[in-house]
Design an enzyme around this catalytic site. Structure first.
Site, PDB file in Angstrom:
ATOM      1  N   ASP A 153      31.365  72.865  -2.568  1.00 40.57           N
ATOM      2  CA  ASP A 153      30.708  72.265  -1.487  1.00 40.57           C
ATOM      3  C   ASP A 153      30.731  70.682  -1.470  1.00 40.57           C
ATOM      4  O   ASP A 153      30.867  70.245  -2.806  1.00 40.57           O
ATOM      5  CB  ASP A 153      29.183  72.791  -1.657  1.00 40.57           C
ATOM      6  N   ASN A 167      31.378  79.743   8.717  1.00 34.32           N
ATOM      7  CA  ASN A 167      32.402  78.528   8.786  1.00 34.32           C
ATOM      8  C   ASN A 167      32.970  78.446  10.123  1.00 34.32           C
ATOM      9  O   ASN A 167      33.441  77.120  10.574  1.00 34.32           O
ATOM     10  CB  ASN A 167      33.289  78.397   7.688  1.00 34.32           C
TER      11      ASN A 167
HETATM   12  C1  FPP Z   1      32.322  73.031   1.664  1.00 32.50           C
HETATM   13  O1  FPP Z   1      32.308  71.428   2.139  1.00 32.50           O
HETATM   14  C2  FPP Z   1      33.884  73.264   1.783  1.00 32.50           C
HETATM   15  C3  FPP Z   1      34.510  74.159   2.585  1.00 32.50           C
HETATM   16  C4  FPP Z   1      33.845  75.006   3.604  1.00 32.50           C
HETATM   17  C5  FPP Z   1      35.880  74.464   2.370  1.00 32.50           C
HETATM   18  C6  FPP Z   1      36.363  74.700   1.033  1.00 32.50           C
HETATM   19  C7  FPP Z   1      37.838  74.733   0.990  1.00 32.50           C
HETATM   20  C8  FPP Z   1      38.468  73.930   0.007  1.00 32.50           C
HETATM   21  C9  FPP Z   1      37.770  73.543  -1.027  1.00 32.50           C
HETATM   22  C10 FPP Z   1      39.947  74.000  -0.064  1.00 32.50           C
HETATM   23  C11 FPP Z   1      40.331  75.436  -0.148  1.00 32.50           C
HETATM   24  C12 FPP Z   1      41.854  75.451  -0.566  1.00 32.50           C
HETATM   25  C13 FPP Z   1      42.342  76.549  -0.399  1.00 32.50           C
HETATM   26  C14 FPP Z   1      43.531  76.557  -1.158  1.00 32.50           C
HETATM   27  C15 FPP Z   1      42.115  77.644   0.483  1.00 32.50           C
HETATM   28  P1  FPP Z   1      31.699  71.175   3.192  1.00 32.50           P
HETATM   29  O2  FPP Z   1      32.770  70.945   4.088  1.00 32.50           O
HETATM   30  O3  FPP Z   1      30.549  72.096   3.598  1.00 32.50           O
HETATM   31  O4  FPP Z   1      31.064  69.812   2.694  1.00 32.50           O
HETATM   32  P2  FPP Z   1      29.869  68.936   3.214  1.00 32.50           P
HETATM   33  O5  FPP Z   1      28.479  69.879   2.680  1.00 32.50           O
HETATM   34  O6  FPP Z   1      29.694  67.645   2.402  1.00 32.50           O
HETATM   35  O7  FPP Z   1      29.774  68.746   4.478  1.00 32.50           O
END
Ligand code: FPP
Length: 261
Positions: free
Chosen positions: A35, A83
């Site tokens: 996250d 998501n």
């Molecule tokens: C949460 O951060 C992250 C996600 C929903 C996506 C996670 C994906 C990756 C780390 C890359 C994955 C890589 C592969 C190879 C599939 P957020 O966007 O919710 O962050 P925030 O809470 O700060 O908005």
């Protein structure tokens, strides 16, 4: 850890310092809620997707580090069933990430003897994402080292509902009684059921970015997992922080409902 001091009627955050020891137990299965990508990008006045791109680099670093430490299964929460609510542009970027990741990283995964698996409702992913996933699974199927298990379009409550429906159908077909429903049977029908039973449940669950919740991730499987929360945003997470999380794990007293040894 927040400790309560009744005399002061106050909670105080306790600094805990542990040293990682590679000779002590390494969790066999580590699960991570990655996250903070969006905040990482926003802090740099970049579009949110720049955080996901950097987060993908962290996935590579942590995969190699975990594999070299002797972790057997690394489960990463890459996209949840919730998501899809994000803006279309961000969703399509997230659906392209596995394509870029696997296309570039599979040769290294093969070198590291890492085997790819994907769990989730993958049939709802766009065709190009499904193809990339299928290719990576095929290309790494003979690897015998760590399992890199991506949760993609995964949600734990949906997973449990699917498992219950499958079990119901099976029992009905065999005209079997409810006595056959056991914890093992349920575990067999969850999306971690492809793993040997002793590796299905994470011993350590890490969540980055300072949020302290589970967000519909592996609800059954984390019944006895040690939980580790860190303020680090996922793109800033690194091998040293992984070792800190493991050091915290190594210093926990795991009793599984029993008494101290
Ligand atoms: C949460 O951060 C992250 C996600 C929903 C996506 C996670 C994906 C990756 C780390 C890359 C994955 C890589 C592969 C190879 C599939 P957020 O966007 O919710 O962050 P925030 O809470 O700060 O908005």
């Amino acid at each position: 850890m927040w400790r309560f001091f009744p005399q002061k009627n106050k909670y105080v955050q306790e600094e805990a310092e542990f040293t990682f020891d590679s000779n002590r137990a390494i969790p066999k299965h580590i699960a991570i809620i990655m996250d903070g990508n969006g905040r990482w990008a926003q802090n740099r006045r970049l579009p949110r997707v720049a955080g996901h791109k950097e987060g993908m680099e962290t996935v590579k670093t942590i995969t190699k580090h975990a594999s070299r430490l002797g972790v057997k299964v690394l489960t990463l929460y890459a996209f949840s069933t919730e998501n899809w609510k994000r803006p279309e542009e961000e969703v399509s970027f997230l659906m392209q990430l596995p394509v870029d990741f696997f296309d570039k990283f599979v040769p290294e995964l093969i070198k590291e003897n890492v085997k790819v698996n994907v769990m989730g409702y993958t049939e709802f992913l766009p065709a190009h994402t499904q193809d990339a996933v299928t290719r990576a699974i095929e290309q790494t199927k003979d690897n015998t080292g760590m399992v890199l298990n991506f949760a993609l379009n995964y949600g734990s409550r949906a997973e449990i509902v699917t498992a219950v429906k499958d079990i119901y159908a099976e029992l009905k077909k065999k005209d079997a009684s409810e006595e056959e429903i056991t914890e093992t049977l349920i575990s067999d029908h969850l999306m971690t059921g492809f793993l040997p039973i002793e590796l299905r449940d994470p011993e350590l669950l890490i969540r980055t970015s300072g949020e302290e919740r589970i967000s519909n991730f592996l609800l059954w499987q984390i019944a006895y997992s040690e939980l580790f929360f860190t303020d680090a945003l996922w793109p800033d997470f690194n091998g040293e922080l992984l070792e800190m999380a493991i050091a915290a794990f190594q210093n926990r007293d795991r009793r599984f409902g029993g008494l101290k040894k």
